[in-house]
Structure formats: structure tokens, C-alpha cells
Design a protein around this motif. Structure first.
Motif, PDB file in Angstrom:
ATOM      1  N   PHE A  68       0.828  -1.199   0.000  1.00 24.68           N
ATOM      2  CA  PHE A  68       0.000   0.000   0.000  1.00 24.68           C
ATOM      3  C   PHE A  68       0.860   1.246   0.000  1.00 24.68           C
ATOM      4  CE2 PHE A  68      -1.804   3.548   2.410  1.00 24.68           C
ATOM      5  CZ  PHE A  68      -2.919   3.812   1.646  1.00 24.68           C
ATOM      6  N   PHE A  69       0.600   2.117  -0.948  1.00 23.09           N
ATOM      7  CA  PHE A  69       1.140   3.471  -0.963  1.00 23.09           C
ATOM      8  C   PHE A  69      -0.028   4.347  -1.393  1.00 23.09           C
ATOM      9  CE2 PHE A  69       4.290   0.369  -2.244  1.00 23.09           C
ATOM     10  CZ  PHE A  69       5.277   0.549  -1.288  1.00 23.09           C
ATOM     11  N   PRO A  70      -0.218   5.485  -0.730  1.00 17.24           N
ATOM     12  CA  PRO A  70      -1.446   6.252  -1.003  1.00 17.24           C
ATOM     13  C   PRO A  70      -1.591   6.680  -2.464  1.00 17.24           C
ATOM     14  CG  PRO A  70      -0.294   7.120   0.924  1.00 17.24           C
ATOM     15  CD  PRO A  70       0.607   6.102   0.306  1.00 17.24           C
ATOM     16  N   PHE A  71      -0.474   6.827  -3.176  1.00 18.17           N
ATOM     17  CA  PHE A  71      -0.553   7.394  -4.540  1.00 18.17           C
ATOM     18  C   PHE A  71      -0.700   6.337  -5.624  1.00 18.17           C
ATOM     19  CE2 PHE A  71       4.025   6.804  -4.026  1.00 18.17           C
ATOM     20  CZ  PHE A  71       4.209   7.224  -2.720  1.00 18.17           C
ATOM     21  N   VAL A  72      -0.782   5.076  -5.231  1.00 22.31           N
ATOM     22  CA  VAL A  72      -1.045   4.021  -6.220  1.00 22.31           C
ATOM     23  C   VAL A  72      -2.131   3.084  -5.702  1.00 22.31           C
ATOM     24  CG1 VAL A  72       1.222   3.978  -7.367  1.00 22.31           C
ATOM     25  CG2 VAL A  72       0.845   2.633  -5.281  1.00 22.31           C
ATOM     26  N   GLU A  73      -2.839   2.442  -6.625  1.00 18.88           N
ATOM     27  CA  GLU A  73      -3.811   1.389  -6.278  1.00 18.88           C
ATOM     28  C   GLU A  73      -4.113   0.631  -7.564  1.00 18.88           C
ATOM     29  OE1 GLU A  73      -4.692   0.413  -3.418  1.00 18.88           O
ATOM     30  OE2 GLU A  73      -6.744  -0.305  -3.370  1.00 18.88           O
ATOM     31  N   PRO A  74      -3.916  -0.651  -7.657  1.00 17.74           N
ATOM     32  CA  PRO A  74      -3.245  -1.483  -6.666  1.00 17.74           C
ATOM     33  C   PRO A  74      -1.794  -1.054  -6.427  1.00 17.74           C
ATOM     34  CG  PRO A  74      -4.261  -2.824  -8.419  1.00 17.74           C
ATOM     35  CD  PRO A  74      -4.316  -1.402  -8.857  1.00 17.74           C
ATOM     36  N   GLY A  75      -1.353  -1.281  -5.163  1.00 18.21           N
ATOM     37  CA  GLY A  75       0.033  -1.017  -4.821  1.00 18.21           C
ATOM     38  C   GLY A  75       0.752  -2.339  -4.621  1.00 18.21           C
TER      39      GLY A  75
ATOM     40  N   MET B 171      -0.210   0.963  -9.697  1.00 17.65           N
ATOM     41  CA  MET B 171      -0.922   1.715 -10.720  1.00 17.65           C
ATOM     42  C   MET B 171      -1.300   3.080 -10.137  1.00 17.65           C
ATOM     43  SD  MET B 171      -0.780  -0.382 -13.147  1.00 17.65           S
ATOM     44  CE  MET B 171      -1.784   0.498 -14.345  1.00 17.65           C
ATOM     45  N   VAL B 172      -0.986   4.141 -10.871  1.00 22.03           N
ATOM     46  CA  VAL B 172      -1.204   5.498 -10.364  1.00 22.03           C
ATOM     47  C   VAL B 172      -2.664   5.664  -9.924  1.00 22.03           C
ATOM     48  CG1 VAL B 172      -1.096   7.952 -10.906  1.00 22.03           C
ATOM     49  CG2 VAL B 172       0.601   6.382 -11.869  1.00 22.03           C
ATOM     50  N   HIS B 173      -2.844   6.174  -8.700  1.00 22.85           N
ATOM     51  CA  HIS B 173      -4.186   6.308  -8.132  1.00 22.85           C
ATOM     52  C   HIS B 173      -5.003   7.305  -8.962  1.00 22.85           C
ATOM     53  CE1 HIS B 173      -7.406   6.843  -5.267  1.00 22.85           C
ATOM     54  NE2 HIS B 173      -6.908   5.859  -4.535  1.00 22.85           N
ATOM     55  N   PRO B 174      -6.267   6.960  -9.250  1.00 26.53           N
ATOM     56  CA  PRO B 174      -7.073   7.882 -10.065  1.00 26.53           C
ATOM     57  C   PRO B 174      -7.165   9.288  -9.476  1.00 26.53           C
ATOM     58  CG  PRO B 174      -8.377   5.972  -9.326  1.00 26.53           C
ATOM     59  CD  PRO B 174      -6.962   5.693  -8.972  1.00 26.53           C
ATOM     60  N   ASN B 175      -7.100   9.414  -8.134  1.00 26.16           N
ATOM     61  CA  ASN B 175      -7.125  10.762  -7.541  1.00 26.16           C
ATOM     62  C   ASN B 175      -5.902  11.573  -7.954  1.00 26.16           C
ATOM     63  OD1 ASN B 175      -9.443  10.021  -6.276  1.00 26.16           O
ATOM     64  ND2 ASN B 175      -8.523   9.787  -4.225  1.00 26.16           N
ATOM     65  N   VAL B 176      -4.760  10.906  -8.089  1.00 29.20           N
ATOM     66  CA  VAL B 176      -3.538  11.603  -8.506  1.00 29.20           C
ATOM     67  C   VAL B 176      -3.685  12.039  -9.968  1.00 29.20           C
ATOM     68  CG1 VAL B 176      -1.050  11.375  -8.869  1.00 29.20           C
ATOM     69  CG2 VAL B 176      -2.116  10.329  -6.858  1.00 29.20           C
ATOM     70  N   LEU B 177      -4.217  11.163 -10.802  1.00 27.38           N
ATOM     71  CA  LEU B 177      -4.416  11.502 -12.221  1.00 27.38           C
ATOM     72  C   LEU B 177      -5.389  12.674 -12.344  1.00 27.38           C
ATOM     73  CD1 LEU B 177      -4.736   7.925 -13.797  1.00 27.38           C
ATOM     74  CD2 LEU B 177      -2.769   9.465 -13.932  1.00 27.38           C
ATOM     75  N   ARG B 178      -6.526  12.565 -11.670  1.00 19.25           N
ATOM     76  CA  ARG B 178      -7.534  13.631 -11.750  1.00 19.25           C
ATOM     77  C   ARG B 178      -6.960  14.956 -11.287  1.00 19.25           C
ATOM     78  NH1 ARG B 178     -11.707   9.498 -10.868  1.00 19.25           N
ATOM     79  NH2 ARG B 178     -11.023   9.304  -8.713  1.00 19.25           N
ATOM     80  N   GLY B 179      -6.138  14.909 -10.238  1.00 14.80           N
ATOM     81  CA  GLY B 179      -5.525  16.131  -9.725  1.00 14.80           C
ATOM     82  C   GLY B 179      -4.624  16.805 -10.748  1.00 14.80           C
TER      83      GLY B 179
ATOM     84  N   ASN C  41      -5.441  16.727 -14.014  1.00 12.84           N
ATOM     85  CA  ASN C  41      -6.300  16.849 -15.203  1.00 12.84           C
ATOM     86  C   ASN C  41      -6.098  15.751 -16.224  1.00 12.84           C
ATOM     87  OD1 ASN C  41      -7.818  19.111 -14.429  1.00 12.84           O
ATOM     88  ND2 ASN C  41      -6.036  20.413 -14.885  1.00 12.84           N
ATOM     89  N   ILE C  42      -5.806  14.562 -15.736  1.00 11.91           N
ATOM     90  CA  ILE C  42      -5.747  13.405 -16.630  1.00 11.91           C
ATOM     91  C   ILE C  42      -6.935  12.518 -16.261  1.00 11.91           C
ATOM     92  CG2 ILE C  42      -4.447  11.318 -17.227  1.00 11.91           C
ATOM     93  CD1 ILE C  42      -1.892  12.961 -16.796  1.00 11.91           C
ATOM     94  N   ASP C  43      -7.727  12.160 -17.261  1.00  6.94           N
ATOM     95  CA  ASP C  43      -8.959  11.418 -17.000  1.00  6.94           C
ATOM     96  C   ASP C  43      -8.656   9.926 -16.823  1.00  6.94           C
ATOM     97  OD1 ASP C  43     -11.403  10.242 -16.905  1.00  6.94           O
ATOM     98  OD2 ASP C  43     -12.154  11.109 -18.780  1.00  6.94           O
ATOM     99  N   PRO C  44      -8.867   9.412 -15.612  1.00  3.20           N
ATOM    100  CA  PRO C  44      -8.543   7.994 -15.381  1.00  3.20           C
ATOM    101  C   PRO C  44      -9.424   7.033 -16.184  1.00  3.20           C
ATOM    102  CG  PRO C  44      -9.510   8.973 -13.403  1.00  3.20           C
ATOM    103  CD  PRO C  44      -9.361  10.076 -14.393  1.00  3.20           C
ATOM    104  N   ALA C  45     -10.520   7.545 -16.743  1.00  2.00           N
ATOM    105  CA  ALA C  45     -11.343   6.670 -17.583  1.00  2.00           C
ATOM    106  C   ALA C  45     -10.642   6.398 -18.921  1.00  2.00           C
ATOM    107  CB  ALA C  45     -12.703   7.304 -17.812  1.00  2.00           C
ATOM    108  N   HIS C  46      -9.757   7.315 -19.323  1.00  2.00           N
ATOM    109  CA  HIS C  46      -9.074   7.144 -20.603  1.00  2.00           C
ATOM    110  C   HIS C  46      -7.620   6.717 -20.473  1.00  2.00           C
ATOM    111  CE1 HIS C  46     -12.431   9.829 -21.929  1.00  2.00           C
ATOM    112  NE2 HIS C  46     -12.508   8.828 -22.773  1.00  2.00           N
ATOM    113  N   TYR C  47      -7.012   7.129 -19.381  1.00  2.00           N
ATOM    114  CA  TYR C  47      -5.580   6.834 -19.236  1.00  2.00           C
ATOM    115  C   TYR C  47      -5.323   6.089 -17.931  1.00  2.00           C
ATOM    116  CZ  TYR C  47      -4.710  10.097 -23.024  1.00  2.00           C
ATOM    117  OH  TYR C  47      -4.682  10.712 -24.232  1.00  2.00           O
TER     118      TYR C  47
END
Lengths: 240, 645
Positions: A155-162, A188-196, A198-204
Motif C-alpha cells: 500500500f502506498f497512497p498514490f497508487v492502487e493497486p500497490g 498503478m497510479v491512483h485515479p485521484n492523482v491523475l484527476r488532480g 487533469n488526466i482522465d482515469p477513464a481514458h488513461y
């Protein structure tokens, strides 16, 4: 009389080699500040305030009178992920080797300052298999022999799965051969990090990893005490 | 978290394998395991519960549930599915001043309690966990905490003031300067008075709301159990994790309770804990449960999470079918509803407060399925989009300076004095960040000159490329500095150092094709390297990297080295390598370096002068030891017909 050649520090030798291995598959060498904002070092990486996961990394803080917003000596190279993603569109492939700081007691395996290597790959359909493939490629080159990698849940807060990453060198006759060795955290980069950023986790999607370069040197050269890297003692440096 | 194998088995059932297999299952599907030890008859497994699972897995039931999911077996006995049968009571009342800080507080009242030693089986389980048994009631609260992850506390109910037969408890924030007297560590009989800041949550009693405990952290002395206690109140509550965390840290009282509360265990847990302890106290303390007072301000339940099989596959790189994904979700105890083909609506079991987004379920599926199934795939190679100037030019400088005889060092970023002071330094001599590399490079020159013979050098040449920090009106700024230093004499700087340094700077600038603004002083020269790099052309490709032969590092001996010079006349046709080999072989392992420092040929003979450096890895060499070796060398040299000058 001729002046004998000097010696390059093993850490920067390793960074040069790491860069050459990753640049062949398009990973861009990137840097970021060592004096980092709390926002980039923690908040942007999905590490909640007042949360036990911040304890994972003991932090050096700047005095509030010296800075305009809360700042720390970066505890990892991960803030550069967010800094880079904000300014670049995917696909993104970067490595970030750099100095990081932890406020903890030092011993033969811990220094308050050390070098970390961050890797980040964001694109369509990036998955954990790409992480595994990339790391197997890297370790096989870096340790000059076919290397396999395995994952364990972590577990690392910035990835999931870690995941926790172990490596095993399959060839050669060195001390490392045949043994599973824990080398880094990744995921895998956490979707919250991507969204923060401006990268859409639904696409990337993407993977990120972070490992200690000092520790790579312990494995590669047999350095016994990581504090030796930073003593400025040429009896150490000039062996490399 | 230590877990007792037999305790896990009580929940998992016969399907639970032996401890070594449990270790392996946990390691590859859930958590790292530190190891298993035998305590008495019990196998105790030390599990490193991950921070996101500290909400449910700092408990035997949590670890057992995890193992059940991994093994794909339902729990044989699950304390979180028992019906809650406790009657409610109006003999206890609880007033909560802030339901965000304390969303739930339950209190059960017990009569006819006999305080005594716990039965053997209970003592054994606590001892296996490294806990000291105290008495049956306290042991029961600890037992339930280790069973379910819900901390509990027992009060002597007769010490709680009654109004019209009702015992009144409260939960409120402390006022600044207020004090509370806490139970001492390890059952010691001493007062431990803590002065509060006002951010702490207190448990209070009576009409005047006097403090009887530091909520979520430590119980107080006020309603402490005694051997004659007859009535007790058992507390099981839920507090705001950040509040508990701040209190525990501020007062440096880190307890098993605070560790659990700060990780947000489920708000439903207190009822199950009360149910469990009621049964237990009846068995081991004769206690009759008079009923429960449950004050609860429920928050809106988290909405179900939409999990698509496509996302699971896309992130894991596994080609799982929809029904396989569904099976894994069911295995963790989630409620799964199919919304459309390959898309599920998933409700987590209540104790899994960590499962809030689709990514969390991807993680669950991945680890239950097994991460070993993931095959490595190389990303398609793409051309490099960008060359990093700092790295490119740093490497150019390194290669050039190494050619010029300079060795690279990396020194500490911390120093005793400077512009920028840290809030929390490691040590008083490391409380500032460096604003120049000058002082550490000077120290490096001083230190290393003493090793010059050992290094085989006549002058020490070093450089560092590193970040320095400055205070500005905009906050703290940083840039990369390049600093070089030369030292020719052991007793400090001499003017010759600057001459050599200037020559090297000229040579370096010739390589880079640009001159920089060096600050040169006393054998050390520093340059604002970030600024220089910005002024240089953008590079288009890195220099090809050539892999070095493998280096195996030898630990530097901390013991002093001793140098001796020897000069020999040998026939003019004698190769220097032959001479050196003879010296090295004769001198043995204590000779750590030999340097040829003078050669001349005269009248058909050549003179070679060597400096021999001796050092032991494990002790300080004596002059006598070295003298003996030198005698042997002289002897061999004479036998070869060479002449020692």
C-alpha cells in the motif's frame, strides 16, 4: 608527472547508467525541487492530512517564517510525477532520479538523505504487466543478467493497486543470483492523482515505481554501509 | 499485529492450514509477515498490516476473514454476523457534545461482577500476544479488542455519580488547561496527570461532566476497577480518527486503543464488541448484562461502487471473465449486483471502510487472484522526447573532470550554520541547509589529504554537483552548484592550489565551450551551475553509455595506514612491472598500495622509487610490523641482485 584519472561517484555512475537504460525505451530524465511544497509532496499524491500514512515518511519541515506555504525537504521523488503530469499530455514516460530526505535515525541501511529513482508511465491501457515487463528489462540490463520480478500486495497512497517488488537474478555467479530480494514499491497510479493533474482515469492509466539508488549500489557493488556514499572519503569513491 | 494461530482457527475452521502456509498465503495475497514464533503451545504470527487495512485487520477476525477470502471458504464462526440481542437500558445515559468527533458511544451496564483472575485459556491468549493479564474484566476488554479491533474500556459503575438512579456519562472536548488523571502504564499505582490543550476529547461522568478518561487513548483513574468492584460499565465507542491521532501524538500516549481508533474502524463494530463481551463476562466474571445505551448519529452510508470488468482487466493486465471478477468480489463479502453485462454495483461489507472506489476493488481482485499470474509486457519502444540539460551537462562535466584527475563526492545537505534553518533538525550540527558547497569541499580536502599516500595521490582533487538553498523574499530558493577543490599540501591551503585549480577550470571550460563566473577562493571554486546550464545549447542526444567492468567494493579500513619509501637500482632492461610484482608478493596482504613516484636511468642502471602503503583491516599496524616486512623486502631485493639506494 601525469595526474591519475579521478573517479566518478558510484551514485552518479548508476544514475547515468539508469538513464541510458530507460532512455532506450523512451523514458525522459526529469528533475524537480528538493525543497518541495507540502501540497506536492503529500496532498497531490493522495496522502490525506492527519492520516497515519503520512507517518510512513518522517519529514523535515522548513520554518513557517521562511516560506510562503508549508514546505518540506521532499521525502520522495514522487512529487515530480504531479509536476510533470500537469505540464504534459499523455503518453508520458519519465524517470526521476534525485536526492530525498527522511528525518530518521541513521544506521548502515538508513541515511537521512539518499537517492531515489522514480518511474512513471501514463498512456492508454497501461497495466501491471507493463510494470513487470519494464522492471524485468531494467534489472536485467542493470545487473547484466536475466532477472525476474514478482509482486506482493502493498500500500502506498498514490497508487492502487500497490505492490512491493522483489527481483531475482537468474544468471551469473554473483552473490545476488537465485535469491529473491525486495527492491521497491510500485503500483498503478491512483485515479485521484491523475484527476488532480487533469488526466482522465477513464481514458488513461499508468504505473509508478520508486526505489532507492543507494540500495541498488548495495546490491551492485556490495557497499555495506549506505552512509559511506556521503562521507566524501576518496578511499571509498576512488574504488569505483 | 500479532495473531494466534489457534484463535484464527476458531473463526476460519478446519480449512485453516498450518502457520507456515498461512504466512505464505498472507505474504502473496495480503500482507507481509515478519515471522512466526512459538509462545508456549501457541503459534503466533506477526503480520505487518498495511495502513489501508488497519481499519479492519488489527484484529483476529479481520485476518481470519482475509484468510477465508484467500482460501475461498466461508468463516466457520464469524463474530460480526451474530445477532445483537442486548436489551437497552435507561440506567445509563450518554450525552455527546459533538457527534462529528464522536458519532457513536455505547455503554453496557453489568451487575454481580466478581473481579478475579481470568481463566487459563484467556490468560494464555493474551500472553501469546505479549499482553500481561490483569483481571477478568480488563482482560475481557483487551480480548475483544484483539478479536474484533474495537477498543473497549471498563469503569467501576458505582463510582459514576447517579441522578435518579441513572449513571450519566458524557463526551466533550477538553477546555484548555483542564487536567485529567490517567491510568498508569502497566498497572503501576501512580497518578499520571495530563494537562490538556482543548483539542482533546474527554469521557466525562456525572452532572458536572468531570473528566474520567482521555477518549480513545487512555482510561482515567476516577472510575478505576478495584478488587471489590460489583457493577461495571463497558464503553465501546467510535471517534473521529484525526482527533484521536492528534491527542495521542500531542501527549505521546500511543496505545493499542489509539492505534485502532486513528485508523477508522467501522462505526458498526461497537455493538458486536458489546455482544461479544457480554457473553464473555457472563462466563468469566458472573456478570449479568443489564442492558446497553447506544447513542449513535449515523452518517449517510457510502454509495455502492460501480466496478467494471473492463477496468479490472485494463489495470491488472489479466483476461478475467465477468463471472471470475464477480466471484472474487463475493469472496471478500461484498454485495454484488449486475447493472449491465460486465458492470457491477458493489457494496462493501461494513467493516471494510477502505473500499471506497473502483480502484480498491481492482486491488482486491488482483491480490485474491494472485499477482503472480501477471505476465511481464514490454512497453513498445518510442523515441526519446527530450534530453535533460542538467543531466547531460552534469555528465559532460563529470567525464571532463575525471579526466583532469578530479574525483566526485556527494556530501551532506545539512550543516551547522547557514541561511535556511529547518524546523525539526536531526541534530544541532545539522540544523541548517547548505547555501554553498564550499565548506564541505574544504573539509573533504582536509580529510582526504591525510589519505594521499593510501590513495596514491600527491594532490587531492575533488568536485561536487549539488543543490544549495537560499532564503529570498519569495521563500526558499534552490539551485545546483558546481564546486571544485584542489589541495597539494597536508597542512592547508597554499597558493599553488589556486594555480592548479585555474588550469583545470580553463580545461573544463574548453570542453564546455563556455566560461563561467567562478567564485575562487583558497583552493575551492564554485559556480552557479543551473545558470550556466541554462545558457548552454539544448542537447540533442546523450553520449553513449559504456558499461564499466564490475567493481566489488572493499570496506575502507578505519585504521591508520603507514607509508615507507624504497628506491632501487635495477639493470636498465628490467621492466618496472617485474620489480613491482616482486615487491607486492614479498610485502603480502598488508601492502594496500604501491605508487611509483620517481624513475631515472643512469650508466646502464634504472632507479625506481616506490611509496609502499601498509594498512590492516582489523587493527592499527605498529612500526615494528612494518619494519619486519621492509627487512624481508630488502632481503629479497638483494637476492635478485638489485641495489637499495
Amino acid at each position: 608527472m601525469n595526474i591519475p584519472r579521478g573517479h566518478q561517484h558510484p551514485i552518479t555512475q548508476m544514475i547515468t547508467e539508469i538513464n541510458s537504460i530507460f532512455s532506450e525505451i523512451g523514458f525522459v530524465f526529469t528533475e524537480g525541487p528538493e525543497a518541495e511544497t507540502e501540497a506536492y509532496n503529500f496532498d497531490r499524491l493522495n496522502v490525506p492530512k492527519d492520516h497515519p500514512s503520512r507517518d510512513m515518511q518522517d519529514t523535515f519541515w522548513f520554518k513557517s517564517t521562511d516560506v510562503l506555504e508549508p514546505m518540506v525537504l521532499r521525502t520522495h521523488t514522487s512529487p515530480v510525477q504531479a509536476r510533470y503530469m500537469e505540464k504534459h499530455e499523455p503518453p508520458i514516460r519519465i524517470i526521476v532520479p534525485g536526492k530525498v530526505f527522511r528525518n530518521e535515525a541513521t544506521d548502515a541501511t538508513h541515511e537521512a538523505q539518499f537517492y531515489q529513482l522514480e518511474g512513471l508511465y501514463i498512456d492508454k491501457d497501461v497495466h501491471l504487466g507493463h510494470l513487470k515487463g519494464t522492471l524485468e528489462y531494467f534489472f536485467s540490463r542493470f545487473f547484466s543478467g536475466k532477472t525476474e520480478v514478482r509482486f506482493r500486495p502493498s500500500f502506498f497512497p498514490f497508487v492502487e493497486p500497490g505492490v512491493e517488488v522483489d527481483m531475482r537474478l537468474l544468471e551469473g555467479n554473483g552473490k545476488l543470483v537465485g535469491k529473491w530480494i525486495e527492491v521497491m514499491g510500485a503500483g498503478m497510479v491512483h485515479p485521484n492523482v491523475l484527476r488532480g493533474c487533469n488526466i482522465d482515469p477513464a481514458h488513461y492509466s499508468g504505473f509508478a515505481f520508486g526505489m532507492g539508488i543507494d540500495r541498488l549500489g548495495v546490491m551492485k557493488y556490495g557497499v555495506e554501509d549506505v552512509r559511506d556514499y556521503y562521507t566524501g572519503d576518496l578511499r571509498f569513491v576512488n574504488q569505483f | 499485529m500479532k495473531v494466534v494461530h489457534s484463535w484464527l482457527k476458531e473463526y476460519v475452521g478446519e480449512a485453516l492450514p498450518e502457520a507456515d502456509r498461512v504466512e505464505e498465503l498472507l505474504t502473496f495475497h495480503a500482507f507481509e509477515v515478519e515471522g512466526t514464533e512459538l509462545v508456549g503451545e501457541e503459534s503466533v504470527i506477526e503480520v505487518k498490516v498495511l495502513p489501508d487495512r488497519a481499519s479492519d485487520c488489527l484484529s483476529h477476525r479481520g485476518i481470519a476473514r482475509e484468510l477465508g477470502s484467500i482460501l475461498n471458504v466461508p468463516l466457520q464462526s464469524d463474530p460480526l454476523t451474530v445477532p445483537i440481542t442486548l436489551p437497552s437500558t435507561d440506567k445509563v445515559s450518554v450525552a455527546i457534545s459533538d457527534t462529528n468527533a464522536c458519532p457513536r458511544f455505547t455503554a453496557t451496564l453489568f451487575a454481580n461482577i466478581t473481579i478475579q483472575e481470568s481463566p487459563q485459556w484467556l490468560q494464555q491468549r493474551l500472553l501469546a500476544l505479549g499482553q500481561r493479564p490483569i483481571n477478568n474484566v480488563v482482560d475481557a476488554t483487551n480480548y475483544v479488542m484483539f478479536a474484533l479491533g474495537q477498543p473497549m474500556h471498563a469503569y467501576d459503575a458505582d463510582k459514576i455519580p447517579q441522578v435518579d438512579g441513572v449513571r450519566h456519562l458524557g463526551v466533550r472536548f477538553a477546555s484548555a488547561g483542564e487536567t485529567v488523571s490517567l491510568l498508569a502504564e502497566g498497572g503501576k499505582n501512580e497518578d499520571r496527570v495530563v494537562t490538556l490543550q482543548g483539542t482533546e476529547l474527554l469521557i466525562t461522568a456525572g452532572a458536572n461532566d468531570g473528566p474520567i478518561g482521555l477518549a480513545g487513548v487512555k482510561g482515567g483513574r476516577f472510575a478505576e476497577l478495584t478488587p471489590t468492584t460489583k457493577h461495571i460499565i463497558i464503553e465501546a465507542a467510535h471517534f473521529d480518527p484525526a482527533t484521536i491521532r492528534k491527542t495521542a501524538r500531542r501527549h505521546n500516549i500511543l496505545t493499542d486503543a489509539s492505534k485502532r481508533f486513528e485508523n477508522a474502524p467501522a462505526v458498526q463494530l461497537p455493538l458486536y464488541a458489546q455482544q461479544m463481551i457480554a457473553t464473555l463476562l457472563q462466563d468469566i466474571a458472573g456478570g449479568e448484562c443489564q442492558g446497553i445505551c447506544d447513542v449513535y448519529a449515523p452518517k449517510a452510508a457510502l454509495p455502492p461502487v460501480t466496478v467494471s470488468v473492463a477496468t479490472v482487466r485494463r489495470l491488472l493486465g489479466l483476461s478475467l471473465t465477468a463471472s471470475e471478477v464477480e466471484q472474487f468480489l463475493l469472496r471478500i463479502g461484498a454485495k454484488v449486483t449486475t447493472i449491465q453485462e460486465g458492470v457491477f454495483s458493489v457494496e462493501a461489507p461494513f467493516e471494510r471502510t477502505d473500499l471506497v472506489g473502483e480502484e480498491n476493488y481492482v486491488d482486491e481482485v488482483g491480490r485474491l487472484h494472485g499477482l503472480s499470474a501477471i505476465e511481464g509486457v514490454m512497453p513498445t519502444a518510442v523515441p526519446l522526447r527530450e534530453i535533460n540539460s542538467l543531466q547531460y551537462y552534469s555528465d559532460r562535466v563529470r567525464v571532463a573532470l575525471v579526466e583532469l584527475g578530479f574525483s566526485e563526492v556527494i556530501t551532506s545537505s545539512f550543516q551547522k550554520k547557514g541561511e535556511v534553518q529547518l524546523q525539526n533538525a536531526l541534530a544541532s550540527d545539522k540544523s541548517y541547509l547548505r547555501d554553498t558547497l564550499r565548506s564541505t569541499i574544504t573539509t573533504v580536502l582536509d580529510t582526504n589529504h591525510a589519505y594521499a599516500d593510501r590513495l596514491g595521490l600527491t594532490a587531492i582533487r575533488v568536485f561536487e554537483i549539488g543543490t544549495v538553498f537560499h532564503k529570498t523574499s519569495e521563500g526558499v530558493s534552490e539551485h545546483v552548484a558546481l564546486t571544485m577543490g584542489v589541495r597539494t599540501k597536508g597542512n592547508g591551503y597554499t597558493a599553488k592550489d589556486d594555480v592548479l585549480l585555474r588550469e583545470s577550470i580553463v580545461a573544463l571550460e574548453a570542453v564546455l565551450g563556455v566560461s563561467g563566473e567562478w567564485q575562487l577562493e583558497k583552493g575551492v571554486a564554485e559556480l552557479h551551475f543551473s545558470a550556466l546550464v541554462a545558457s548552454l545549447p539544448v542537447p540533442t542526444a546523450y553520449h553513449p553509455f559504456s558499461k564499466q567492468a564490475d567493481v566489488t567494493y572493499q570496506k575502507v579500513s578505519p585504521f591508520p595506514a603507514i607509508s615507507r619509501d624504497i628506491a632501487l637500482f635495477v639493470p636498465a632492461n628490467e621492466q618496472v612491472e617485474i620489480v613491482a610484482t616482486e615487491l607486492v608478493n614479498t610485502a603480502g596482504a598488508l601492502l594496500v598500495r604501491h605508487t611509483l613516484f620517481d624513475t631515472y636511468t643512469k650508466e646502464g642502471r634504472t632507479s625506481y622509487a616506490f611509496r609502499l602503503v601498509f594498512q590492516a583491516p582489523d587493527r592499527t599496524l605498529t612500526d615494528d610490523e612494518v619494519a619486519t616486512i621492509m627487512e624481508q623486502i630488502y632481503h629479497v631485493v638483494q637476492q635478485k641482485g638489485w641495489e637499495v639506494r
